[in-house]
Scaffold this motif. Structure first.
Motif, short mmCIF file in Angstrom:
data_model
loop_
_atom_site.label_atom_id
_atom_site.label_comp_id
_atom_site.label_asym_id
_atom_site.label_seq_id
_atom_site.Cartn_x
_atom_site.Cartn_y
_atom_site.Cartn_z
N ALA A 13 2.71 -13.49 -20.45
CA ALA A 13 3.67 -13.33 -19.15
C ALA A 13 3.84 -12.06 -19.03
O ALA A 13 3.64 -11.50 -17.68
N ARG A 14 4.27 -11.19 -19.98
CA ARG A 14 4.37 -9.69 -20.09
C ARG A 14 3.09 -9.19 -19.55
O ARG A 14 3.13 -8.21 -18.72
N ARG A 15 2.15 -9.71 -20.15
CA ARG A 15 0.72 -9.02 -19.93
C ARG A 15 0.28 -9.12 -18.18
O ARG A 15 -0.20 -8.33 -17.50
N GLU A 16 0.46 -10.38 -17.75
CA GLU A 16 0.24 -10.57 -16.57
C GLU A 16 0.93 -9.95 -15.48
O GLU A 16 0.78 -9.47 -14.51
N GLN A 17 2.40 -9.47 -15.79
CA GLN A 17 3.14 -8.88 -14.89
C GLN A 17 2.85 -7.36 -15.31
O GLN A 17 2.94 -6.71 -14.04
N GLN A 18 2.42 -7.09 -16.24
CA GLN A 18 1.80 -5.47 -16.43
C GLN A 18 0.62 -5.42 -15.37
O GLN A 18 0.31 -4.53 -14.72
N GLN A 19 -0.09 -6.37 -15.46
CA GLN A 19 -1.64 -6.14 -14.67
C GLN A 19 -0.94 -6.41 -13.11
O GLN A 19 -1.73 -5.82 -12.19
N GLN A 20 -0.24 -7.37 -12.80
CA GLN A 20 0.23 -7.42 -11.30
C GLN A 20 1.03 -6.08 -10.86
O GLN A 20 0.64 -5.67 -9.81
N PHE A 21 1.68 -5.46 -11.72
CA PHE A 21 2.26 -4.40 -11.36
C PHE A 21 1.27 -2.98 -11.13
O PHE A 21 1.35 -2.33 -10.21
N ILE A 22 0.35 -3.01 -12.20
CA ILE A 22 -0.78 -2.08 -12.02
C ILE A 22 -1.40 -2.46 -10.69
O ILE A 22 -1.91 -1.32 -10.05
N ALA A 23 -1.76 -3.70 -10.31
CA ALA A 23 -2.59 -3.87 -9.27
C ALA A 23 -1.83 -3.54 -8.04
O ALA A 23 -2.39 -2.80 -7.20
N GLY A 27 -2.94 -0.53 -5.70
CA GLY A 27 -2.77 -0.82 -4.13
C GLY A 27 -1.67 -0.15 -2.93
O GLY A 27 -2.32 0.42 -2.18
N LEU A 28 -0.69 0.27 -3.59
CA LEU A 28 0.22 1.27 -2.96
C LEU A 28 -0.50 2.63 -3.00
O LEU A 28 -0.23 3.39 -1.91
N SER A 29 -1.01 3.01 -4.20
CA SER A 29 -1.22 4.49 -4.21
C SER A 29 -2.70 4.44 -3.25
O SER A 29 -2.98 5.62 -2.74
N GLY A 30 -3.38 3.54 -3.27
CA GLY A 30 -4.63 3.52 -2.13
C GLY A 30 -3.96 3.61 -0.80
O GLY A 30 -4.77 4.47 -0.12
N VAL A 31 -2.87 3.07 -0.44
CA VAL A 31 -2.32 3.00 0.78
C VAL A 31 -1.92 4.14 0.90
O VAL A 31 -2.08 4.82 2.13
N VAL A 32 -1.10 4.91 0.30
CA VAL A 32 -0.68 6.24 0.21
C VAL A 32 -1.54 7.11 0.32
O VAL A 32 -1.57 7.90 1.28
N VAL A 33 -2.71 7.20 -0.35
CA VAL A 33 -3.95 8.10 -0.27
C VAL A 33 -4.54 8.15 0.99
O VAL A 33 -4.84 9.06 1.73
N PHE A 34 -4.55 6.78 1.80
CA PHE A 34 -5.22 6.54 2.98
C PHE A 34 -4.35 7.14 4.14
O PHE A 34 -4.87 7.61 5.05
N PHE A 35 -2.81 6.94 3.97
CA PHE A 35 -1.96 7.79 5.13
C PHE A 35 -2.07 9.08 4.78
O PHE A 35 -1.73 9.73 5.90
N VAL A 36 -2.18 9.49 3.60
CA VAL A 36 -2.19 11.09 3.50
C VAL A 36 -3.45 11.50 4.02
O VAL A 36 -3.38 12.64 4.70
N PHE A 37 -4.47 11.17 3.78
CA PHE A 37 -5.84 11.15 4.39
C PHE A 37 -5.85 11.23 5.89
O PHE A 37 -6.09 12.05 6.54
N LEU A 38 -5.14 9.98 6.47
CA LEU A 38 -4.79 10.01 8.11
C LEU A 38 -4.12 11.22 8.58
O LEU A 38 -4.37 11.89 9.58
#
Length: 187
Positions: A13-23, A27-38
């Motif tokens: 369960a902890r591993r799944e939570q870590q994987q969800q957190f990393i995902a 995703g948030l870092s991708g969105v932030v990079v996209f907005f910074v690029f925009l």
């Protein structure tokens, strides 16, 4: 029999939570990079647009500066031409002045006064001559003051005549000339 799970479910369960957190983090870092690029693209486009407008304004300012220089040069030429026109008009208005002055002097000089020299000094005349009497010289000065062309007669000197010409006194006077007297014959 009761069901008992002996697998390490908490670690899974902890591993799944870590994987969800990393995902989610990825995703948030991708969105932030996209907005910074925009934002970077938006501001770089605005900056390039402003640079284009600045360059356009600079070129228009250069064209206007060139026109201003041409206008200043034309104004200098205009002023020069106006000065020449004024000088020509002044010469035109005073072209007969010498003749008018001599005619006026011929009418003003009474009998008994003999002019020996008439010299132009600036805007006036230096008149030297001989006079039989001071009364005749005073009459000449009065007639000069009544003249339209001549004015401001100033008697500078009267010197008694020498032994052989004891009857004649040498004199010198300055007379102002009103230069802008219009010729009465011209319309």
């Amino acid at each position: 029999m009761p069901y008992i799970n002996l697998l390490p479910w908490r670690e899974n369960a902890r591993r799944e939570q870590q994987q969800q957190f990393i995902a989610i983090l990825a995703g948030l870092s991708g969105v932030v990079v996209f907005f910074v690029f925009l934002l970077n693209f938006y501001y770089s486009e605005r900056l390039s647009g402003q640079e284009y407008r600045n360059n356009y304004l600079q070129s228009e300012i250069a064209i206007l500066d060139k026109r201003i220089r041409e206008i200043r040069d034309l104004n200098k030429v205009k002023d020069s031409l106006n000065q020449r026109i004024k000088l020509i008009e002044q010469l035109q208005s005073s072209r007969n002045l010498g003749t008018q002055v001599l005619n006026e002097i011929a009418q003003i000089v009474p009998a008994g006064i003999y002019l020996t020299k008439i010299e132009k000094k600036g805007a006036g005349l230096l008149i030297t001559g001989r006079s039989e009497s001071n009364n005749r010289l005073a009459n000449m000065i009065r007639q000069i003051e009544q003249s339209k062309l001549l004015s401001s007669a100033v008697l500078e000197s009267i010197v008694a005549g020498e032994k052989e010409n004891a009857l004649l006194s040498n004199f010198s006077m300055t007379v102002s000339v009103n230069e802008f007297l219009q010729d009465e014959a011209t319309p």
